[in-house]
Structure formats: structure tokens, C-alpha cells
Motif scaffolding. Structure first.
Motif, PDB file in Angstrom:
ATOM      1  N   GLY A   1      27.332 -22.852 -31.996  1.00  0.00           N
ATOM      2  CA  GLY A   1      26.826 -23.175 -32.760  1.00  0.00           C
ATOM      3  C   GLY A   1      27.946 -22.144 -34.503  1.00  0.00           C
ATOM      4  O   GLY A   1      26.962 -22.125 -35.824  1.00  0.00           O
ATOM      5  N   LEU A   2      28.443 -21.762 -34.409  1.00  0.00           N
ATOM      6  CA  LEU A   2      29.466 -20.958 -35.205  1.00  0.00           C
ATOM      7  C   LEU A   2      29.601 -21.197 -36.088  1.00  0.00           C
ATOM      8  O   LEU A   2      29.743 -21.089 -37.614  1.00  0.00           O
ATOM      9  CB  LEU A   2      30.331 -19.979 -34.897  1.00  0.00           C
ATOM     10  N   GLY A   3      30.240 -22.929 -36.077  1.00  0.00           N
ATOM     11  CA  GLY A   3      29.940 -23.299 -37.338  1.00  0.00           C
ATOM     12  C   GLY A   3      29.633 -24.066 -37.995  1.00  0.00           C
ATOM     13  O   GLY A   3      28.954 -23.655 -38.788  1.00  0.00           O
ATOM     14  N   SER A   4      28.394 -24.393 -37.603  1.00  0.00           N
ATOM     15  CA  SER A   4      27.346 -25.427 -38.507  1.00  0.00           C
ATOM     16  C   SER A   4      26.538 -23.896 -38.998  1.00  0.00           C
ATOM     17  O   SER A   4      25.812 -23.421 -40.097  1.00  0.00           O
ATOM     18  CB  SER A   4      26.509 -25.439 -37.210  1.00  0.00           C
ATOM     19  N   MET A   5      26.671 -22.202 -38.092  1.00  0.00           N
ATOM     20  CA  MET A   5      26.190 -21.188 -38.900  1.00  0.00           C
ATOM     21  C   MET A   5      26.934 -21.234 -40.356  1.00  0.00           C
ATOM     22  O   MET A   5      25.963 -20.420 -41.394  1.00  0.00           O
ATOM     23  CB  MET A   5      26.547 -19.952 -37.833  1.00  0.00           C
ATOM     24  N   LEU A   6      27.931 -21.396 -40.209  1.00  0.00           N
ATOM     25  CA  LEU A   6      28.969 -20.652 -41.492  1.00  0.00           C
ATOM     26  C   LEU A   6      28.883 -21.608 -42.378  1.00  0.00           C
ATOM     27  O   LEU A   6      28.902 -21.321 -44.282  1.00  0.00           O
ATOM     28  CB  LEU A   6      30.566 -21.007 -41.014  1.00  0.00           C
ATOM     29  N   ILE A   7      28.554 -23.219 -41.764  1.00  0.00           N
ATOM     30  CA  ILE A   7      27.950 -24.227 -42.853  1.00  0.00           C
ATOM     31  C   ILE A   7      26.748 -24.008 -43.503  1.00  0.00           C
ATOM     32  O   ILE A   7      26.801 -23.594 -45.102  1.00  0.00           O
ATOM     33  CB  ILE A   7      28.219 -25.660 -42.396  1.00  0.00           C
TER      34      ILE A   7
ATOM     35  N   SER B   1      27.251 -21.141 -46.146  1.00  0.00           N
ATOM     36  CA  SER B   1      28.077 -20.786 -47.410  1.00  0.00           C
ATOM     37  C   SER B   1      27.028 -21.876 -48.028  1.00  0.00           C
ATOM     38  O   SER B   1      27.269 -22.108 -49.642  1.00  0.00           O
ATOM     39  CB  SER B   1      29.437 -20.822 -47.062  1.00  0.00           C
ATOM     40  N   ILE B   2      26.832 -22.944 -47.743  1.00  0.00           N
ATOM     41  CA  ILE B   2      26.120 -23.963 -48.314  1.00  0.00           C
ATOM     42  C   ILE B   2      24.846 -23.383 -48.989  1.00  0.00           C
ATOM     43  O   ILE B   2      24.880 -23.621 -50.674  1.00  0.00           O
ATOM     44  CB  ILE B   2      25.553 -25.141 -48.221  1.00  0.00           C
ATOM     45  N   LYS B   3      23.873 -22.820 -48.753  1.00  0.00           N
ATOM     46  CA  LYS B   3      23.018 -22.262 -48.694  1.00  0.00           C
ATOM     47  C   LYS B   3      23.295 -21.291 -50.141  1.00  0.00           C
ATOM     48  O   LYS B   3      22.777 -21.047 -51.356  1.00  0.00           O
ATOM     49  CB  LYS B   3      22.079 -21.799 -48.226  1.00  0.00           C
ATOM     50  N   VAL B   4      24.250 -20.402 -50.072  1.00  0.00           N
ATOM     51  CA  VAL B   4      25.009 -19.808 -51.319  1.00  0.00           C
ATOM     52  C   VAL B   4      25.706 -20.232 -52.203  1.00  0.00           C
ATOM     53  O   VAL B   4      24.882 -19.787 -53.225  1.00  0.00           O
ATOM     54  CB  VAL B   4      26.099 -18.377 -50.832  1.00  0.00           C
TER      55      VAL B   4
ATOM     56  N   LEU C   1      35.647 -27.517 -53.040  1.00  0.00           N
ATOM     57  CA  LEU C   1      35.814 -28.308 -52.010  1.00  0.00           C
ATOM     58  C   LEU C   1      35.593 -26.812 -50.036  1.00  0.00           C
ATOM     59  O   LEU C   1      35.955 -25.962 -50.767  1.00  0.00           O
ATOM     60  CB  LEU C   1      37.189 -28.492 -51.786  1.00  0.00           C
ATOM     61  N   LEU C   2      34.966 -27.540 -49.873  1.00  0.00           N
ATOM     62  CA  LEU C   2      34.467 -26.899 -48.620  1.00  0.00           C
ATOM     63  C   LEU C   2      35.879 -27.160 -47.369  1.00  0.00           C
ATOM     64  O   LEU C   2      36.787 -27.708 -47.824  1.00  0.00           O
ATOM     65  CB  LEU C   2      33.217 -27.584 -47.831  1.00  0.00           C
TER      66      LEU C   2
ATOM     67  N   VAL D   1      37.690 -19.040 -53.477  1.00  0.00           N
ATOM     68  CA  VAL D   1      35.641 -19.117 -54.359  1.00  0.00           C
ATOM     69  C   VAL D   1      35.784 -17.847 -53.448  1.00  0.00           C
ATOM     70  O   VAL D   1      34.732 -17.902 -52.600  1.00  0.00           O
ATOM     71  CB  VAL D   1      35.087 -20.040 -54.096  1.00  0.00           C
ATOM     72  N   GLU D   2      36.082 -16.392 -53.292  1.00  0.00           N
ATOM     73  CA  GLU D   2      35.926 -15.430 -52.991  1.00  0.00           C
ATOM     74  C   GLU D   2      34.914 -15.207 -52.388  1.00  0.00           C
ATOM     75  O   GLU D   2      34.216 -14.849 -51.480  1.00  0.00           O
ATOM     76  CB  GLU D   2      36.761 -14.067 -53.824  1.00  0.00           C
ATOM     77  N   ASP D   3      33.611 -15.232 -53.539  1.00  0.00           N
ATOM     78  CA  ASP D   3      31.786 -15.047 -52.739  1.00  0.00           C
ATOM     79  C   ASP D   3      31.884 -15.759 -51.706  1.00  0.00           C
ATOM     80  O   ASP D   3      30.866 -15.555 -51.750  1.00  0.00           O
ATOM     81  CB  ASP D   3      31.167 -14.659 -54.230  1.00  0.00           C
ATOM     82  N   LEU D   4      31.952 -17.541 -51.356  1.00  0.00           N
ATOM     83  CA  LEU D   4      32.379 -17.901 -50.050  1.00  0.00           C
ATOM     84  C   LEU D   4      32.994 -17.841 -49.495  1.00  0.00           C
ATOM     85  O   LEU D   4      32.777 -19.232 -48.754  1.00  0.00           O
ATOM     86  CB  LEU D   4      32.152 -19.798 -51.005  1.00  0.00           C
ATOM     87  N   CYS D   5      34.119 -17.184 -48.986  1.00  0.00           N
ATOM     88  CA  CYS D   5      34.750 -17.513 -48.851  1.00  0.00           C
ATOM     89  C   CYS D   5      33.667 -16.612 -47.223  1.00  0.00           C
ATOM     90  O   CYS D   5      34.167 -15.232 -47.805  1.00  0.00           O
ATOM     91  CB  CYS D   5      36.217 -16.603 -48.346  1.00  0.00           C
ATOM     92  N   PHE D   6      33.615 -17.014 -46.067  1.00  0.00           N
ATOM     93  CA  PHE D   6      32.581 -15.842 -45.068  1.00  0.00           C
ATOM     94  C   PHE D   6      33.447 -15.747 -43.867  1.00  0.00           C
ATOM     95  O   PHE D   6      34.492 -16.887 -43.373  1.00  0.00           O
ATOM     96  CB  PHE D   6      30.932 -16.179 -45.014  1.00  0.00           C
ATOM     97  N   VAL D   7      32.999 -14.377 -42.751  1.00  0.00           N
ATOM     98  CA  VAL D   7      33.707 -14.747 -41.393  1.00  0.00           C
ATOM     99  C   VAL D   7      32.571 -14.833 -40.548  1.00  0.00           C
ATOM    100  O   VAL D   7      31.807 -14.138 -41.774  1.00  0.00           O
ATOM    101  CB  VAL D   7      35.254 -13.595 -41.105  1.00  0.00           C
ATOM    102  N   ILE D   8      32.486 -14.510 -39.177  1.00  0.00           N
ATOM    103  CA  ILE D   8      31.949 -14.633 -38.140  1.00  0.00           C
ATOM    104  C   ILE D   8      32.562 -13.165 -37.290  1.00  0.00           C
ATOM    105  O   ILE D   8      32.947 -13.573 -37.225  1.00  0.00           O
ATOM    106  CB  ILE D   8      31.638 -15.438 -37.207  1.00  0.00           C
TER     107      ILE D   8
END
Length: 170
Positions: A91-97, A100-103, A77-78, A45-52
Motif C-alpha cells: 500500500g505504499l503507492g496509495s499512502m503517497l497518493i 500528497s493529495i491531502k497536502v 501534474l502528479l 513542486v518541492e513541498d509535494l515531492c515525497f518518499v517513503i
């Protein structure tokens, strides 16, 4: 000590090799042998795949999503979610979750399913899902199975359990 600066951005195609390398470093090169990878067969799901990235543009963490179907309903599926070993605790993992959940919620997806750490995902609204309610293509630790419903009615729309869990398309 100065707090490092991070930015979240969409995963671009040119990041693919770096992201795959990070997943291999965090989960091992045999990670694709795990049952959960049987759901990661189609397009991301391209518009939900993020990097930091940091200010040097190095990829420090990444998250991906895939389309799946549980019972009669399509959702997400996350995973995988990975943070460089030397960057854990920021806190990088939490930031991504959270991001992405908000989006995903804004895009009105039905639900998000994850096989992940039992103590992590409930912090973001995920609830434990009983493995006896699921028909999976192999073993997944029942303590790792969580779901987040974006719409209240979806629980009823999934149908009668046990529910088949399978990869899906948009």
C-alpha cells in the motif's frame, strides 16, 4: 510475520540520485521519452515531492508533482509515482497518493492531473477526463487521463474545450 514500518518524508536534494534510480528501475531508462515527460520540464513542486523510507532509511517509494496549466488555469501534474518492485502490495503507492493529495488540497491548488492506471486513481477521487477535451503534445493512452478538482469552480474557469495542456511555473 511482523508488518514493516514506513515513514513518509519530503524528498530532499540528497535523495535525487536514489529517486531517479528508482524511477529508472520501475519505468525503464527510456521513461523520459514518454509524452507526459514533456510536462515535467520546470521545477518540481518541492513541498509535494515525497518518499517513503523504512527503518533502515532505504527509499522504497516516491512521488513527484509538477506545475502545469490546463486551459486558463494552473494546477498540478502528479507523477511519476514509483514503488520498488519487491515492496508492491504493502500500500505504499496509495499512502503517497493520499498524503500528497491531502497536502495539495490544504495548499489550495486548483486541480491535479495524472496519466496513470485507470483502476487506481478513481479510488482517490480522480475522474476520467476525455482526451478530446485536451490538446496534448503527443499520444497518451486516453484511459490513463484523470483529473481531481480541488475547487468546484475550477471546472468552469478552465475555459472552453479543447484545452491546451502545458508545463507551467508557480
Amino acid at each position: 510475520m511482523k508488518q514493516p514500518k514506513f515513514s513518509i518524508c519530503l524528498e530532499k536534494k540528497q535523495y535525487n540520485d536514489l529517486v531517479e534510480k528508482l524511477y529508472d528501475e520501475v519505468f525503464g531508462e527510456n521513461r523520459k521519452d514518454r509524452t507526459v515527460y514533456k510536462f515535467r520540464t520546470g521545477e518540481k513542486v518541492e513541498d509535494l515531492c515525497f518518499v517513503i523510507k523504512n527503518t533502515d532509511q532505504a527509499i522504497l517509494a516516491c512521488i513527484r508533482y509538477w506545475f502545469i496549466k490546463i486551459g486558463l488555469v494552473k494546477g498540478l501534474l502528479l507523477g511519476p509515482l514509483a514503488v520498488r518492485n519487491n515492496m508492491r502490495g504493502f500500500g505504499l503507492g496509495s499512502m503517497l497518493i493520499k498524503h500528497s493529495i491531502k497536502v495539495a488540497n490544504e495548499k489550495q491548488f486548483n486541480f491535479c492531473f495524472v496519466s496513470g492506471e485507470a483502476d487506481l486513481y478513481p479510488k482517490f477521487g480522480f475522474k476520467k477526463i476525455n482526451d478530446k477535451d485536451l490538446i496534448l503534445p503527443g499520444y497518451i493512452d486516453p484511459n490513463r487521463l484523470h483529473i481531481l478538482y480541488f475547487k468546484k469552480s475550477i471546472e468552469k474557469e478552465i475555459g472552453k474545450s479543447p484545452w491546451m495542456v502545458m508545463p507551467s511555473v508557480k
